[in-house]
Design a protein around this motif. Structure first.
Motif, mmCIF file in Angstrom:
data_model
loop_
_atom_site.group_PDB
_atom_site.id
_atom_site.type_symbol
_atom_site.label_atom_id
_atom_site.label_comp_id
_atom_site.label_asym_id
_atom_site.label_seq_id
_atom_site.Cartn_x
_atom_site.Cartn_y
_atom_site.Cartn_z
ATOM 1 N N TYR A 142 -15.636 70.877 31.513
ATOM 2 C CA TYR A 142 -15.944 72.215 31.452
ATOM 3 C C TYR A 142 -15.776 73.023 32.480
ATOM 4 N N ASP B 271 -14.987 76.339 32.586
ATOM 5 C CA ASP B 271 -15.645 77.956 32.759
ATOM 6 C C ASP B 271 -16.421 77.790 31.136
ATOM 7 N N ASP C 125 -20.078 79.091 29.316
ATOM 8 C CA ASP C 125 -21.390 80.224 29.427
ATOM 9 C C ASP C 125 -22.425 80.158 28.156
ATOM 10 N N LYS C 126 -23.550 79.283 28.340
ATOM 11 C CA LYS C 126 -24.512 79.407 27.384
ATOM 12 C C LYS C 126 -24.777 81.033 26.976
ATOM 13 N N GLU C 127 -24.792 81.706 27.725
ATOM 14 C CA GLU C 127 -25.026 83.070 27.351
ATOM 15 C C GLU C 127 -24.026 83.887 26.691
ATOM 16 N N ALA C 128 -23.148 83.281 26.517
ATOM 17 C CA ALA C 128 -21.804 83.831 25.738
ATOM 18 C C ALA C 128 -21.795 82.967 24.336
ATOM 19 N N HIS D 12 -21.175 79.967 24.149
ATOM 20 C CA HIS D 12 -19.959 78.875 23.987
ATOM 21 C C HIS D 12 -20.716 77.467 23.348
ATOM 22 N N LYS E 149 -22.331 72.813 30.203
ATOM 23 C CA LYS E 149 -22.606 73.213 31.666
ATOM 24 C C LYS E 149 -21.046 73.353 32.336
ATOM 25 N N GLN E 150 -21.056 74.430 33.074
ATOM 26 C CA GLN E 150 -19.836 74.382 33.902
ATOM 27 C C GLN E 150 -19.714 73.218 34.856
ATOM 28 N N LYS F 139 -15.739 86.081 25.407
ATOM 29 C CA LYS F 139 -15.559 85.739 26.488
ATOM 30 C C LYS F 139 -15.066 84.030 26.439
ATOM 31 N N ARG G 109 -13.824 80.260 26.616
ATOM 32 C CA ARG G 109 -14.297 78.719 27.165
ATOM 33 C C ARG G 109 -13.327 78.212 27.629
#
Length: 202
Positions: free
Chosen positions: A139, A141, A143-146, A148, A168-169, A190, A192
């Motif tokens: 991974y 890039d 983002d859990k907030e996005a 993904h 996780k990045q 966004k 992934r």
């Protein structure tokens, strides 16, 4: 490659067993996204990156390059191999020791960028003609907030038994290539970004 001696406890920490008795490797790394983008943009300049009908951006086309342009195929593998080893050399040492092997090669390597509704349907990587029998997802890039979504793996004994990776990045998972897995859509614009591929230990 000169291998260091690592404690059994450290080796065990980086092994997970989502489906008994099958073991995966799980690592946390710190890839440089800017360096990734330099490689990505170089491959774009070589016309090695395309967008599929499903919206996935990738330099993997069902091994088309292996037959139509062997030089470009090798360039892609070499670039991703060097990038992988720059940030995952310690993890490679752990795996070699754990598996009792001396060296590692990529038989295939590619990047995938997804967003919105693009996804990767259930599939496995199988054992390739080149003799690889391990595969990985890294991974770069996410983002859990996005929203993904992480990779979901299915037990070979029962497809209703699923294991979901941590999103996780820098997360790196390595698993036997015959394990069925998929990437659900994120429904977010966004991007992934991952690197994936097949590995041969020897």
């Amino acid at each position: 490659m000169v291998l260091k001696i690592f404690s059994t406890a450290k080796l065990q920490k980086m092994k997970i067993q989502p489906f008994k008795p099958i073991e995966f490797f799980k690592f946390e790394t710190k890839p440089d996204k800017e360096e990734y983008l330099e490689i990505y943009n170089y491959l774009v300049s070589k016309n090695a990156i395309r967008t599929g009908n499903d919206g996935m951006i990738t330099d993997y086309f069902h091994h088309e390059d292996n037959t139509n342009n062997k030089e470009l195929a090798q360039l892609r593998i070499d670039l991703w191999y060097d990038f992988f080893f720059k940030y995952c050399s310690k993890e490679v040492e752990f795996m070699l020791i754990a598996l009792g092997k001396n060296n590692i090669d990529f038989s295939h390597a590619w990047t995938q960028i997804t967003s919105g509704t693009s996804w990767h349907a259930p599939h496995d990587h199988g054992a390739s003609d080149e003799g690889s029998n391990w595969s990985f997802v890294w991974y770069i890039d996410v983002d859990k907030e996005a929203n993904h979504e992480p990779t979901v793996f299915f037990s070979p004994a029962d497809v209703n038994d699923a294991f979901t990776a941590d999103i996780k990045q820098g997360g790196l998972y390595v698993w036997p290539s015959n394990i069925l897995h998929m990437q659900p859509p994120s429904f977010n614009q966004k991007e992934r970004i991952i690197i994936s591929g097949n590995i041969k230990f020897h």
